[in-house]
Design an enzyme around this catalytic site. Structure first.
Site, PDB file in Angstrom:
ATOM      1  N   TYR A  89       0.473  -1.168  -0.221  1.00  0.00           N
ATOM      2  CA  TYR A  89      -0.292   0.102   0.145  1.00  0.00           C
ATOM      3  C   TYR A  89       1.065   1.405  -0.096  1.00  0.00           C
ATOM      4  O   TYR A  89       0.528   2.372  -0.909  1.00  0.00           O
ATOM      5  CB  TYR A  89      -0.949   0.013   1.248  1.00  0.00           C
ATOM      6  CG  TYR A  89      -1.971   0.872   0.902  1.00  0.00           C
ATOM      7  CD1 TYR A  89      -3.115   0.702   0.177  1.00  0.00           C
ATOM      8  CD2 TYR A  89      -1.558   3.073   1.655  1.00  0.00           C
ATOM      9  CE1 TYR A  89      -4.616   1.762   0.418  1.00  0.00           C
ATOM     10  CE2 TYR A  89      -2.148   3.934   1.521  1.00  0.00           C
ATOM     11  CZ  TYR A  89      -3.595   3.120   0.919  1.00  0.00           C
ATOM     12  OH  TYR A  89      -4.366   3.820  -0.096  1.00  0.00           O
TER      13      TYR A  89
ATOM     14  N   PHE B 228      -7.263  21.952 -24.806  1.00  0.00           N
ATOM     15  CA  PHE B 228      -7.212  20.460 -24.406  1.00  0.00           C
ATOM     16  C   PHE B 228      -8.693  20.362 -23.659  1.00  0.00           C
ATOM     17  O   PHE B 228      -8.430  21.151 -22.764  1.00  0.00           O
ATOM     18  CB  PHE B 228      -6.482  19.432 -24.276  1.00  0.00           C
ATOM     19  CG  PHE B 228      -6.650  18.459 -24.364  1.00  0.00           C
ATOM     20  CD1 PHE B 228      -6.692  17.872 -25.235  1.00  0.00           C
ATOM     21  CD2 PHE B 228      -7.213  17.360 -23.561  1.00  0.00           C
ATOM     22  CE1 PHE B 228      -7.121  16.076 -25.901  1.00  0.00           C
ATOM     23  CE2 PHE B 228      -7.448  15.800 -24.095  1.00  0.00           C
ATOM     24  CZ  PHE B 228      -6.865  15.858 -24.764  1.00  0.00           C
ATOM     25  N   THR B 229      -9.543  19.640 -24.579  1.00  0.00           N
ATOM     26  CA  THR B 229     -11.458  19.131 -23.827  1.00  0.00           C
ATOM     27  C   THR B 229     -11.018  19.076 -22.065  1.00  0.00           C
ATOM     28  O   THR B 229     -11.469  19.745 -21.359  1.00  0.00           O
ATOM     29  CB  THR B 229     -11.759  17.644 -24.344  1.00  0.00           C
ATOM     30  OG1 THR B 229     -10.555  16.947 -23.893  1.00  0.00           O
ATOM     31  CG2 THR B 229     -12.225  18.495 -25.857  1.00  0.00           C
TER      32      THR B 229
ATOM     33  N   ASP C 164       2.034  20.822 -20.228  1.00  0.00           N
ATOM     34  CA  ASP C 164       1.323  19.601 -20.647  1.00  0.00           C
ATOM     35  C   ASP C 164       2.218  18.626 -20.975  1.00  0.00           C
ATOM     36  O   ASP C 164       2.592  18.543 -22.973  1.00  0.00           O
ATOM     37  CB  ASP C 164      -0.067  19.864 -21.408  1.00  0.00           C
ATOM     38  CG  ASP C 164      -0.811  18.515 -21.973  1.00  0.00           C
ATOM     39  OD1 ASP C 164      -0.047  17.192 -21.872  1.00  0.00           O
ATOM     40  OD2 ASP C 164      -1.952  18.734 -21.839  1.00  0.00           O
TER      41      ASP C 164
ATOM     42  N   LYS D 212       0.175   7.638 -23.689  1.00  0.00           N
ATOM     43  CA  LYS D 212       0.678   8.360 -24.768  1.00  0.00           C
ATOM     44  C   LYS D 212       2.192   7.703 -24.954  1.00  0.00           C
ATOM     45  O   LYS D 212       2.576   7.050 -25.290  1.00  0.00           O
ATOM     46  CB  LYS D 212       0.218   9.649 -25.021  1.00  0.00           C
ATOM     47  CG  LYS D 212      -1.317  10.297 -25.508  1.00  0.00           C
ATOM     48  CD  LYS D 212      -1.909  10.464 -24.267  1.00  0.00           C
ATOM     49  CE  LYS D 212      -3.123  10.823 -23.899  1.00  0.00           C
ATOM     50  NZ  LYS D 212      -4.696  10.635 -23.114  1.00  0.00           N
TER      51      LYS D 212
ATOM     52  N   ARG E 174     -13.624  15.168 -33.487  1.00  0.00           N
ATOM     53  CA  ARG E 174     -12.013  17.095 -33.152  1.00  0.00           C
ATOM     54  C   ARG E 174     -12.490  18.339 -33.396  1.00  0.00           C
ATOM     55  O   ARG E 174     -12.321  18.662 -34.361  1.00  0.00           O
ATOM     56  CB  ARG E 174     -10.928  16.375 -33.400  1.00  0.00           C
ATOM     57  CG  ARG E 174     -10.593  15.240 -32.646  1.00  0.00           C
ATOM     58  CD  ARG E 174     -10.543  14.873 -31.192  1.00  0.00           C
ATOM     59  NE  ARG E 174     -11.179  15.141 -30.028  1.00  0.00           N
ATOM     60  CZ  ARG E 174     -11.485  15.402 -28.854  1.00  0.00           C
ATOM     61  NH1 ARG E 174     -10.040  15.042 -28.481  1.00  0.00           N
ATOM     62  NH2 ARG E 174     -12.234  15.198 -28.402  1.00  0.00           N
TER      63      ARG E 174
ATOM     64  N   PHE F 256     -19.080  14.998 -26.582  1.00  0.00           N
ATOM     65  CA  PHE F 256     -18.252  14.085 -27.534  1.00  0.00           C
ATOM     66  C   PHE F 256     -18.300  13.052 -27.244  1.00  0.00           C
ATOM     67  O   PHE F 256     -18.430  12.091 -28.110  1.00  0.00           O
ATOM     68  CB  PHE F 256     -16.681  14.217 -27.631  1.00  0.00           C
ATOM     69  CG  PHE F 256     -15.825  14.854 -26.741  1.00  0.00           C
ATOM     70  CD1 PHE F 256     -15.768  15.653 -26.389  1.00  0.00           C
ATOM     71  CD2 PHE F 256     -14.621  14.001 -26.628  1.00  0.00           C
ATOM     72  CE1 PHE F 256     -15.128  16.584 -25.058  1.00  0.00           C
ATOM     73  CE2 PHE F 256     -14.217  13.796 -25.312  1.00  0.00           C
ATOM     74  CZ  PHE F 256     -14.665  14.901 -25.029  1.00  0.00           C
TER      75      PHE F 256
HETATM   76  C1  P71 Z   1      -6.828  11.799 -26.631  1.00  0.00           C
HETATM   77  C2  P71 Z   1      -6.849  11.517 -25.076  1.00  0.00           C
HETATM   78  C3  P71 Z   1      -7.476  10.939 -24.336  1.00  0.00           C
HETATM   79  C4  P71 Z   1      -9.128  11.909 -24.797  1.00  0.00           C
HETATM   80  C5  P71 Z   1      -9.175  13.013 -24.097  1.00  0.00           C
HETATM   81  C6  P71 Z   1     -10.157  13.750 -24.122  1.00  0.00           C
HETATM   82  C7  P71 Z   1     -11.213  13.369 -25.227  1.00  0.00           C
HETATM   83  C8  P71 Z   1     -10.780  12.566 -25.767  1.00  0.00           C
HETATM   84  C9  P71 Z   1      -9.466  11.338 -25.362  1.00  0.00           C
HETATM   85  C10 P71 Z   1      -6.083  12.908 -23.621  1.00  0.00           C
HETATM   86  C11 P71 Z   1      -4.980  13.985 -23.677  1.00  0.00           C
HETATM   87  C12 P71 Z   1      -3.695  14.790 -24.387  1.00  0.00           C
HETATM   88  C13 P71 Z   1      -3.145  15.621 -23.646  1.00  0.00           C
HETATM   89  C14 P71 Z   1      -2.572  16.720 -24.959  1.00  0.00           C
HETATM   90  C15 P71 Z   1      -4.760  15.565 -21.616  1.00  0.00           C
HETATM   91  C16 P71 Z   1      -5.051  14.691 -22.131  1.00  0.00           C
HETATM   92  C17 P71 Z   1      -5.787  14.038 -20.347  1.00  0.00           C
HETATM   93  N1  P71 Z   1      -6.074  12.259 -25.240  1.00  0.00           N
HETATM   94  N2  P71 Z   1      -3.033  16.258 -21.699  1.00  0.00           N
HETATM   95  O1  P71 Z   1      -5.859  12.079 -27.586  1.00  0.00           O
HETATM   96  O2  P71 Z   1      -3.971  14.219 -25.479  1.00  0.00           O
HETATM   97  O3  P71 Z   1      -5.231  12.918 -20.465  1.00  0.00           O
HETATM   98  O4  P71 Z   1      -6.480  10.857 -20.919  1.00  0.00           O
HETATM   99  O5  P71 Z   1      -4.791  10.206 -19.137  1.00  0.00           O
HETATM  100  O6  P71 Z   1      -6.382  11.957 -18.353  1.00  0.00           O
HETATM  101  O7  P71 Z   1      -7.003  10.757 -27.315  1.00  0.00           O
HETATM  102  P1  P71 Z   1      -6.274  11.107 -19.726  1.00  0.00           P
END
Ligand code: P71
Length: 479
Positions: A75, A127-128, A218, A261, A385, A452
């Site tokens: 833990y 970013f979303t 980021d 990623k 997107r 979305f």
């Molecule tokens: C991608 C994602 C995953 C995603 C997130 C939201 C909507 C659709 C798909 C995630 C990112 C990203 C950047 C630049 C932060 C996050 C969040 N991308 N910054 O591209 O690309 O990270 O998903 O691990 O929470 O499909 P998280």
């Protein structure tokens, strides 16, 4: 271009395979209808080639899988946490590491810790999840990216760059004390995986720091950005990816990371902080939302794979092949005349749905419709997107109608072959050839947050105007 071999061939061979299902057109028609024309709502077993995202979908190496067997599932104080902490310190140089289950958890914490009601956060495109967490903390995101980033057909080697005059204007207008930080992404996702140059990042960092403003990075795809700096920026051709990555991180104070990623793992992330007091606050907060500060929502084995992934991400032959595959697909599609975002970015090929379907009004969601159509054609899953992802303006309530109305074909790392890329290109070209017969979509269900992900749609007959579909057009900003 320097350092470019002609071939981008993979620096690995395949030792385990996962069968994927081929479906018929009729099966796909019924699957997309059941999914409300939203590719997020498809079952993965109904997908042939899954280019929804590169997030958490990559193939781990044999070394990462071996690391999974070395999980210390205590833990508190897991050995794997310390290995991850060492990797972050060695490669990126950030002093404190707070693990999280994925990137948005780090965004949540830094937003809650630093943003006060009425604050303003400038950034190189939204970013979303990032913007939503800034807004939920009482802040307002202001876009300071260069104009070229919003113009899909314009060529610029560093479309992720900040427009320095825009940033200065935000500081002048609101005052530095209402700007807790600038939020700078490497390899900017929403405009096509476009890099920021080191020269520009340095100028941004100087401007922020001279005004007493922090720089939050980021760093989700920092290694991919570093490759394009090596290839495109003067004086960096002979520097290693590791060296360039470190130079970027050194310009910043805090970083949020989605390890799903660059780090090639299926889950994980962290918040990295140089300031010890801020790190203590984050360590205290992580126990509320994620877990103890030595696991933050991850299993020990996840942290071990992540630590190994950090080192793999900066290997030149890996990152070169990764981006090379994206470029292979992009050129194949573009050579047939299909409109895409230029230059081709790092993690996917972005189709320009406005030019693909100019007869579909943006409030009838051309990119959403195009993603559904490609799925029906071939079982290739992509992601909208555009106007759906961008959401509603909190003030006017209208769709934001962003300049970029895109379909993203995102490549998981080390997963698909060149033959898969050929199938994807053939399908996109086939849909392009009958584009005149594709109509728009309207909502049947629209969720409040990040719509979305879970929205549902139905097709509207070709030629329908948004007003006929019951949508009031609001005058809103176009970026
Ligand atoms: C991608 C994602 C995953 C995603 C997130 C939201 C909507 C659709 C798909 C995630 C990112 C990203 C950047 C630049 C932060 C996050 C969040 N991308 N910054 O591209 O690309 O990270 O998903 O691990 O929470 O499909 P998280």
């Amino acid at each position: 271009m320097p350092n470019r071999r002609r071939s981008w061939a993979e620096p690995y061979k395949i030792k385990m395979v996962e069968p994927i299902k081929m479906t018929t057109r009729n099966e796909r028609l019924s699957a997309i209808e059941d999914a409300g024309y939203n590719t997020f709502l498809l079952r993965s077993e109904d997908v042939y080639i899954d280019l929804l995202t590169d997030s958490g979908t990559s193939a781990m190496s044999d070394r990462q899988w071996a690391g999974m067997m070395m999980g210390d599932e205590a833990y508190a104080g897991s050995r794997n946490f310390y290995e991850m902490e060492d990797a972050v310190r060695d490669v990126y140089g950030y002093r404190n590491v707070i693990p999280t289950h994925q990137g948005r958890a780090a965004e949540h914490m830094i937003s809650q810790l630093l943003i006060k009601d009425g604050d303003v956060i400038p950034g190189n495109m939204y970013f979303t999840t990032t913007r939503l967490h800034q807004e939920l903390a009482g802040g307002k995101f202001v876009d300071v990216i260069i104009d070229e980033a919003h113009q899909p057909e314009v060529l610029h080697p560093f479309k992720g760059n900040v427009h320095l005059d825009k940033l200065q204007a935000v500081i002048d207008e609101y005052g530095a004390d209402r700007i807790p930080y600038v939020c700078i992404a490497t390899s900017v996702n929403m405009c096509g995986g476009q890099p920021i140059s080191l020269e520009n990042f340095r100028a941004v960092s100087d401007m922020a720091h001279e005004n007493g403003i922090l720089v939050v990075h980021d760093m989700t795809r920092v290694a991919e950005n570093a490759l394009l700096i090596k290839e495109r920026e003067k004086d960096y051709a002979d520097r290693s990816i590791a060296d360039i990555v470190r130079s970027i991180c050194d310009l910043t104070d805090v970083a949020t990371m989605s390890s799903k990623k660059d780090h090639l793992v299926n889950i994980g992330g962290f918040l990295a902080v140089n300031d010890d007091d801020l790190a203590d606050k984050a360590r205290n907060m992580v126990v509320v939302y994620e877990g103890l500060h030595t696991y933050g929502g991850m299993a020990g084995r996840d942290m071990q794979a992540l630590a190994i992934g950090i080192h793999e991400s900066i290997d030149y032959s890996h990152i070169y092949a990764r981006v090379g595959q994206v470029h292979y697909l992009g050129h194949k599609i573009a050579d047939a005349g299909v409109p895409i975002v230029w230059p081709i970015g790092t993690h996917g090929v972005f189709l320009d749905a406005k030019r693909f379907l100019p007869h579909v009004d943006q409030d009838l969601f051309p990119a959403q419709a195009l993603a559904a159509e490609i799925y029906v054609d071939s079982g290739v899953r992509s992601m909208e997107r555009g106007n759906v992802s961008s959401g509603r303006d909190p003030v006017t309530g209208g769709n934001r109608r962003p300049n970029l109305e895109l379909v993203r074909l995102t490549l998981p790392r080390r997963v698909y072959t060149q033959a898969h890329m050929d199938v994807v290109a053939e399908s996109v070209i086939e849909v392009w050839d009958r584009r005149d017969r594709i109509g728009g979509l309207e909502f049947t269900y629209e969720p409040e947050y990040l719509r979305f992900f879970q929205a549902r749609f139905r097709p509207v007959p070709a030629g329908t105007k948004p007003v006929e579909a019951g949508i009031e057009r609001e005058a809103v900003a176009t970026t």
